[in-house]
Design a protein around this motif. Structure first.
Motif, mmCIF file in Angstrom:
data_model
loop_
_atom_site.group_PDB
_atom_site.id
_atom_site.type_symbol
_atom_site.label_atom_id
_atom_site.label_comp_id
_atom_site.label_asym_id
_atom_site.label_seq_id
_atom_site.Cartn_x
_atom_site.Cartn_y
_atom_site.Cartn_z
ATOM 1 N N LEU A 16 0.841 -1.189 0.000
ATOM 2 C CA LEU A 16 0.000 0.000 0.000
ATOM 3 C C LEU A 16 0.870 1.229 0.000
ATOM 4 O O LEU A 16 1.997 1.223 0.488
ATOM 5 N N ASN A 17 0.348 2.269 -0.585
ATOM 6 C CA ASN A 17 0.974 3.580 -0.593
ATOM 7 C C ASN A 17 -0.166 4.581 -0.550
ATOM 8 O O ASN A 17 -0.664 5.006 -1.585
ATOM 9 N N PHE A 18 -0.601 4.933 0.665
ATOM 10 C CA PHE A 18 -1.775 5.774 0.849
ATOM 11 C C PHE A 18 -1.386 7.178 1.261
ATOM 12 O O PHE A 18 -0.615 7.367 2.207
ATOM 13 N N ASP A 19 -1.929 8.172 0.558
ATOM 14 C CA ASP A 19 -1.852 9.550 1.014
ATOM 15 C C ASP A 19 -3.046 9.773 1.933
ATOM 16 O O ASP A 19 -4.156 9.303 1.661
ATOM 17 N N LEU A 20 -2.813 10.473 3.040
ATOM 18 C CA LEU A 20 -3.836 10.705 4.048
ATOM 19 C C LEU A 20 -3.959 12.189 4.339
ATOM 20 O O LEU A 20 -3.009 12.948 4.114
ATOM 21 N N SER A 21 -5.090 12.595 4.886
ATOM 22 C CA SER A 21 -5.160 13.918 5.484
ATOM 23 C C SER A 21 -4.188 13.892 6.651
ATOM 24 O O SER A 21 -4.139 12.908 7.394
ATOM 25 N N PRO A 22 -3.372 14.942 6.844
ATOM 26 C CA PRO A 22 -2.339 14.902 7.886
ATOM 27 C C PRO A 22 -2.896 14.542 9.267
ATOM 28 O O PRO A 22 -3.912 15.083 9.698
ATOM 29 N N ILE A 23 -2.211 13.600 9.922
ATOM 30 C CA ILE A 23 -2.590 13.145 11.264
ATOM 31 C C ILE A 23 -1.426 13.468 12.190
ATOM 32 O O ILE A 23 -0.336 12.925 12.048
ATOM 33 N N SER A 24 -1.657 14.381 13.148
ATOM 34 C CA SER A 24 -0.583 14.809 14.040
ATOM 35 C C SER A 24 -0.782 14.338 15.472
ATOM 36 O O SER A 24 0.124 14.483 16.287
ATOM 37 N N ASP A 25 -1.940 13.777 15.782
ATOM 38 C CA ASP A 25 -2.210 13.256 17.124
ATOM 39 C C ASP A 25 -3.135 12.056 17.017
ATOM 40 O O ASP A 25 -4.052 12.040 16.194
ATOM 41 N N SER A 100 3.266 16.834 20.230
ATOM 42 C CA SER A 100 4.232 17.326 21.217
ATOM 43 C C SER A 100 5.473 16.444 21.322
ATOM 44 O O SER A 100 6.426 16.806 22.001
ATOM 45 N N ALA A 101 5.491 15.303 20.653
ATOM 46 C CA ALA A 101 6.612 14.365 20.743
ATOM 47 C C ALA A 101 7.591 14.561 19.594
ATOM 48 O O ALA A 101 7.234 15.083 18.537
ATOM 49 N N GLN A 102 8.827 14.094 19.775
ATOM 50 C CA GLN A 102 9.842 14.172 18.727
ATOM 51 C C GLN A 102 9.910 12.896 17.905
ATOM 52 O O GLN A 102 10.663 12.824 16.942
ATOM 53 N N TYR A 153 -7.081 2.111 10.009
ATOM 54 C CA TYR A 153 -8.104 2.709 10.876
ATOM 55 C C TYR A 153 -7.465 3.784 11.725
ATOM 56 O O TYR A 153 -6.316 3.666 12.122
ATOM 57 N N GLN A 154 -8.247 4.816 12.014
ATOM 58 C CA GLN A 154 -7.827 5.833 12.966
ATOM 59 C C GLN A 154 -8.681 5.657 14.216
ATOM 60 O O GLN A 154 -9.906 5.503 14.110
ATOM 61 N N ILE A 155 -8.031 5.653 15.351
ATOM 62 C CA ILE A 155 -8.772 5.567 16.605
ATOM 63 C C ILE A 155 -9.162 6.989 16.978
ATOM 64 O O ILE A 155 -8.293 7.849 17.160
ATOM 65 N N VAL A 156 -10.438 7.236 16.995
ATOM 66 C CA VAL A 156 -10.953 8.570 17.288
ATOM 67 C C VAL A 156 -11.392 8.624 18.740
ATOM 68 O O VAL A 156 -11.888 7.646 19.306
ATOM 69 N N HIS A 157 -11.190 9.773 19.344
ATOM 70 C CA HIS A 157 -11.573 9.927 20.753
ATOM 71 C C HIS A 157 -12.332 11.192 20.950
ATOM 72 O O HIS A 157 -12.503 12.005 20.140
#
Length: 157
Positions: A16-25, A100-102, A153-157
């Motif tokens: 797979l080679n998927f472009d995603l909407s940016p996920i930062s958290d 907030s992480a490196q 999958y994205q785990i949403v909270h």
């Protein structure tokens, strides 16, 4: 969990080679299953982020009909087939992303089933040094070709 991408793949080294909407958290779960035509070699399976193949530190613990550990800096190294054999495989991998992480950290489990009676199982751990949001995920073998299915999958909270 919310399905954000799914696909089938046929006779390709890049599963797979998927472009995603940016996920930062948050957390991402990657599931893959398929058949590897190894072309008479041991083929390593990797997860790479945002088109990068450097900046990683990862290792696998291998068990089954053989036992060892292996390291890689190319990507998140999640396992390989053995004995130069074709195999059925499955992967479950979790990525943890925090703005907030490196580092982006990840861990997972992979199984390679060879022929009638051989199996290799992997526990994998690693990190990728970046402050970038995840905008692309690539899962690929370093040779051979694979066919199967995958889902993210994205785990949403």
């Amino acid at each position: 969990m919310q399905l954000i991408r799914n696909s089938s793949f046929l006779n390709t080294p890049s599963i797979l080679n998927f472009d995603l909407s940016p996920i930062s958290d948050g957390f991402l779960k990657i599931y893959v299953s398929g058949e590897l035509a190894a072309q008479a070699a041991d083929r390593r399976l990797f997860i790479c982020l945002n088109g990068h193949n450097t900046g990683y530190k990862s290792f696998t613990l291998m068990n089954g009909d053989s036992s060892a550990g292996e390291w890689s800096n190319y990507g998140f190294y999640v396992g390989r087939n053995g004995w130069h054999l074709d195999s059925s495989f499955s992967l479950e991998f979790t990525l943890a992303v925090a703005s907030s992480a490196q580092k982006i950290t990840g861990n997972g489990l992979t199984t390679f089933a060879h022929g009638d009676d051989r199996i290799l199982g992997y526990e994998s751990h690693g990190f990728f040094t970046t402050k970038e949001a995840i905008s692309n995920i690539q899962v690929l073998f370093d040779g051979g070709v694979a066919s199967g299915q995958c889902a993210i999958y994205q785990i949403v909270h």
